[in-house]
Design an enzyme around this catalytic site. Structure first.
Site, PDB file in Angstrom:
ATOM      1  N   ARG A  39     -12.757 -13.392 -22.526  1.00 35.12           N
ATOM      2  CA  ARG A  39     -11.918 -13.812 -22.979  1.00 35.12           C
ATOM      3  C   ARG A  39     -11.009 -12.513 -22.054  1.00 35.12           C
ATOM      4  NH1 ARG A  39     -10.480 -17.839 -26.025  1.00 35.12           N
ATOM      5  NH2 ARG A  39      -8.327 -17.392 -25.674  1.00 35.12           N
ATOM      6  N   ARG A  71      -6.855 -17.511 -20.736  1.00 32.31           N
ATOM      7  CA  ARG A  71      -6.647 -18.805 -21.507  1.00 32.31           C
ATOM      8  C   ARG A  71      -5.055 -18.128 -21.582  1.00 32.31           C
ATOM      9  NH1 ARG A  71      -9.280 -21.735 -20.655  1.00 32.31           N
ATOM     10  NH2 ARG A  71     -10.760 -21.296 -22.366  1.00 32.31           N
ATOM     11  N   HIS A 129      -7.393 -28.078 -24.392  1.00 30.11           N
ATOM     12  CA  HIS A 129      -6.927 -27.186 -25.787  1.00 30.11           C
ATOM     13  C   HIS A 129      -5.685 -28.015 -26.500  1.00 30.11           C
ATOM     14  CE1 HIS A 129      -8.889 -24.717 -23.041  1.00 30.11           C
ATOM     15  NE2 HIS A 129      -9.864 -24.486 -23.936  1.00 30.11           N
ATOM     16  N   LYS A 156     -14.109 -29.611 -20.284  1.00 27.85           N
ATOM     17  CA  LYS A 156     -13.796 -28.847 -21.527  1.00 27.85           C
ATOM     18  C   LYS A 156     -12.730 -30.052 -21.877  1.00 27.85           C
ATOM     19  CE  LYS A 156     -13.714 -24.857 -24.318  1.00 27.85           C
ATOM     20  NZ  LYS A 156     -13.227 -23.384 -24.291  1.00 27.85           N
ATOM     21  N   GLN A 220     -15.125 -22.401 -35.465  1.00 30.93           N
ATOM     22  CA  GLN A 220     -16.077 -21.325 -35.144  1.00 30.93           C
ATOM     23  C   GLN A 220     -17.116 -20.828 -35.312  1.00 30.93           C
ATOM     24  OE1 GLN A 220     -14.954 -18.756 -31.507  1.00 30.93           O
ATOM     25  NE2 GLN A 220     -15.160 -20.132 -29.891  1.00 30.93           N
TER      26      GLN A 220
END
Length: 240
Positions: A39, A71, A129, A156, A220
């Site tokens: 990330r 991201r 997302h 995804k 997570q």
């Protein structure tokens, strides 16, 4: 290293965030991750030379494939920069990673990122997302259709689940399209995140994301917990 990622089998992905990518990547290897996701938006040092050297070192030391992503801020990224700057960072890391993850919502740069990655023979994840809700089936179909038009290697979809009905809707959607040979992986965020990540493989999800160090997404699990629980649930060391 040859690009040896197979999205047709289950992969445990270790998400590496923060300022200790070399240390955390070593832990990912020890915890039996299949792939490392960097990330980049969580790194303090965004100098291209530093990023490239870091990726090269991680690949050398772990011998694991690497997903590179920066991201976007609106989809959970930690560094609010311009799309022009984000595009520059993507282009600097793509030659050294195995896969690039770019958001479907990145209208200004997605086509250029994909074109650049394809020329470098990299795999593509197009991601979506939603931190507020799980869209209805019609909206999910639209998201997947828009992604498919850009010919990713896998789509995804990560959404916030308020109820078990949300989880089930996303699971059934994933199951339907995975059986139509559409490579798709789905997961939920929030209090049902652990359930979705561990049972997702039953419904065709092939990527399970876990953290090394500190979680950066609600619900997570750690890579170590993911691996242990998967083996307990499915009573086998073999992957689905």
């Amino acid at each position: 290293m040859k690009n040896r990622i197979n999205f047709n089998k289950l992969n445990i992905i270790a998400v590496i965030a923060g300022n200790k990518p070399l240390l955390l990547s070593g832990q990912a290897k020890k915890n039996k991750a299949d792939i490392i996701e960097l990330r980049i938006d969580t790194f303090k040092n965004l100098n291209p030379d530093f990023l490239c050297k870091t990726i090269i070192t991680i690949k050398r030391d772990t011998q694991l494939p690497i997903i590179g992503t920066f991201r976007s801020f609106i989809e959970g990224g930690k560094c609010p920069i311009s799309e022009e700057k984000r595009l520059e960072i993507f282009k600097s890391i793509i030659p050294y990673v195995d896969v690039v993850d770019i958001e479907l919502s990145a209208d200004k740069i997605i086509d250029e990122v994909i074109e650049f990655a394809r020329k470098q023979h990299k795999k593509i994840i197009i991601s979506y997302h939603n931190f507020k809700k799980t869209p209805n089936e019609r909206e999910l179909n639209k998201i997947l259709s828009l992604s498919i038009k850009k010919s990713p290697d896998i789509t995804k979809i990560a959404t916030f689940a308020s109820t078990l009905d949300d989880v089930l809707r996303l699971f059934l959607f994933n199951h339907k399209f995975s059986h139509e040979n559409r490579l798709i992986t789905s997961m939920c965020m929030g209090k049902f995140a652990a359930v979705s990540r561990l049972l997702g493989p039953v419904f065709g999800s092939k990527l399970i994301y876990g953290y090394i160090g500190t979680a950066i997404v609600s619900g997570q699990l750690s890579v170590k917990s993911v691996f242990s629980l998967l083996n307990t649930i499915y009573r086998s060391n073999s992957r689905i």
